[in-house]
Motif scaffolding. Structure first.
Motif, short mmCIF file in Angstrom:
data_model
loop_
_atom_site.label_atom_id
_atom_site.label_comp_id
_atom_site.label_asym_id
_atom_site.label_seq_id
_atom_site.Cartn_x
_atom_site.Cartn_y
_atom_site.Cartn_z
N MET A 82 0.83 -1.20 0.00
CA MET A 82 0.00 0.00 0.00
C MET A 82 0.87 1.26 0.00
SD MET A 82 -3.43 0.33 0.68
CE MET A 82 -4.56 1.54 1.18
N ALA A 83 1.91 1.23 0.88
CA ALA A 83 2.79 2.40 0.98
C ALA A 83 3.60 2.57 -0.31
CB ALA A 83 3.73 2.25 2.17
N THR A 84 4.05 1.48 -0.89
CA THR A 84 4.82 1.60 -2.13
C THR A 84 3.96 2.16 -3.26
OG1 THR A 84 4.35 -0.72 -2.61
CG2 THR A 84 6.45 -0.24 -1.55
N VAL A 85 2.72 1.76 -3.29
CA VAL A 85 1.80 2.27 -4.32
C VAL A 85 1.61 3.77 -4.13
CG1 VAL A 85 -0.59 2.14 -5.17
CG2 VAL A 85 0.63 0.05 -4.57
N MET A 86 1.46 4.21 -2.87
CA MET A 86 1.28 5.64 -2.61
C MET A 86 2.54 6.42 -2.99
SD MET A 86 -0.81 5.57 0.99
CE MET A 86 -1.05 7.33 1.04
N LEU A 87 3.72 5.86 -2.70
CA LEU A 87 4.96 6.53 -3.08
C LEU A 87 5.08 6.66 -4.60
CD1 LEU A 87 7.59 5.01 -0.60
CD2 LEU A 87 6.82 7.37 -0.73
N GLU A 88 4.73 5.63 -5.29
CA GLU A 88 4.79 5.68 -6.75
C GLU A 88 3.83 6.74 -7.29
OE1 GLU A 88 4.15 1.80 -8.41
OE2 GLU A 88 5.84 0.95 -7.31
N LYS A 89 2.63 6.84 -6.71
CA LYS A 89 1.67 7.86 -7.13
C LYS A 89 2.22 9.26 -6.88
CE LYS A 89 -2.65 5.27 -6.60
NZ LYS A 89 -3.94 5.18 -5.88
N GLU A 134 4.84 10.09 -9.44
CA GLU A 134 4.21 10.36 -10.74
C GLU A 134 3.58 11.76 -10.75
OE1 GLU A 134 3.52 9.30 -14.58
OE2 GLU A 134 4.46 8.00 -13.09
N GLU A 135 2.92 12.13 -9.63
CA GLU A 135 2.31 13.45 -9.54
C GLU A 135 3.37 14.55 -9.58
OE1 GLU A 135 -0.08 13.52 -6.04
OE2 GLU A 135 -1.58 12.14 -6.85
N LYS A 136 4.49 14.33 -8.92
CA LYS A 136 5.56 15.32 -8.93
C LYS A 136 6.13 15.50 -10.33
CE LYS A 136 7.12 15.04 -4.15
NZ LYS A 136 8.24 14.74 -3.25
N LYS A 137 6.29 14.40 -11.04
CA LYS A 137 6.78 14.49 -12.42
C LYS A 137 5.82 15.30 -13.28
CE LYS A 137 9.49 10.25 -12.79
NZ LYS A 137 9.58 8.93 -13.44
N GLN A 138 4.54 15.06 -13.12
CA GLN A 138 3.53 15.77 -13.91
C GLN A 138 3.51 17.25 -13.55
OE1 GLN A 138 -0.14 13.68 -13.27
NE2 GLN A 138 0.44 11.93 -14.57
N GLU A 139 3.61 17.58 -12.25
CA GLU A 139 3.64 18.98 -11.82
C GLU A 139 4.86 19.69 -12.38
OE1 GLU A 139 3.32 19.57 -7.63
OE2 GLU A 139 1.61 18.20 -7.45
N ARG A 140 6.00 19.02 -12.35
CA ARG A 140 7.23 19.61 -12.86
C ARG A 140 7.10 19.88 -14.36
NH1 ARG A 140 12.92 17.35 -14.05
NH2 ARG A 140 14.18 19.20 -13.74
N GLN A 141 6.59 18.93 -15.07
CA GLN A 141 6.43 19.09 -16.52
C GLN A 141 5.47 20.24 -16.83
OE1 GLN A 141 8.36 17.29 -18.52
NE2 GLN A 141 7.60 18.45 -20.28
#
Length: 155
Positions: free
Chosen positions: A1-8, A11-18
């Motif tokens: 569960m925690a690994t899934v949240m970290l991956e999300k 991914e959100e940080k990459k999208q915000e940066r882009q």
């Protein structure tokens, strides 16, 4: 569960940066530009890069300065906590009445006789052996007593 949240989150940080990069820096359109236009574009980009590097250097210098200041202040706090300076106490001569007056205030008006409240203890007399001159004892034991008298008379 925690690994899934970290991956999300990644991914959100990459999208915000882009998204912020696309917003701040529009995509370059190099097609159809002359050599002169490309050179001016390169000069503008170099100027922007230089200004960003200057700002980055200034910010890094401020961060280093603040970190040193924080370290110095924390050292001072540690030193102050470790060293509690005690004032030099002075010897004060006060009578018993004055001490009681200072401690109890005006409640005690009569003087208290501490010596009257003490128990009396009778001292047992120690048996004292007669202390004699050790030289006389030595002379008597050695048999030299008579010779000393002769020596003293000769002088």
């Amino acid at each position: 569960m925690a690994t899934v949240m970290l991956e999300k989150e990644k991914e959100e940080k990459k999208q915000e940066r882009q998204a912020t990069l696309n917003e701040r820096l529009p995509p370059l359109q190099l097609s159809g530009l002359s050599v002169q236009d490309l050179q001016t574009l390169c000069k503008e980009l170099h100027l922007k890069i230089d200004s960003v590097d200057d700002e980055r250097y200034d910010i890094e210098a401020k961060v280093v300065k603040n970190n040193k200041e924080i370290e110095n202040l924390s050292m001072k706090i540690f030193e102050l906590k470790g060293k509690m300076k005690r004032p030099a106490l002075k010897r004060v001569k006060i009578s018993a009445d004055a001490m009681l007056g200072a401690l109890l205030g005006a409640k005690v008006k009569e003087s208290v006789d501490f010596k009257a409240n003490l128990k009396t203890v009778k001292k047992e007399e120690e048996k004292k052996e007669e202390v004699t001159d050790w030289r006389k004892n030595v002379e008597a034991m050695s048999g030299m007593e008579g010779r000393k008298k002769l020596f003293d008379a000769g002088q």
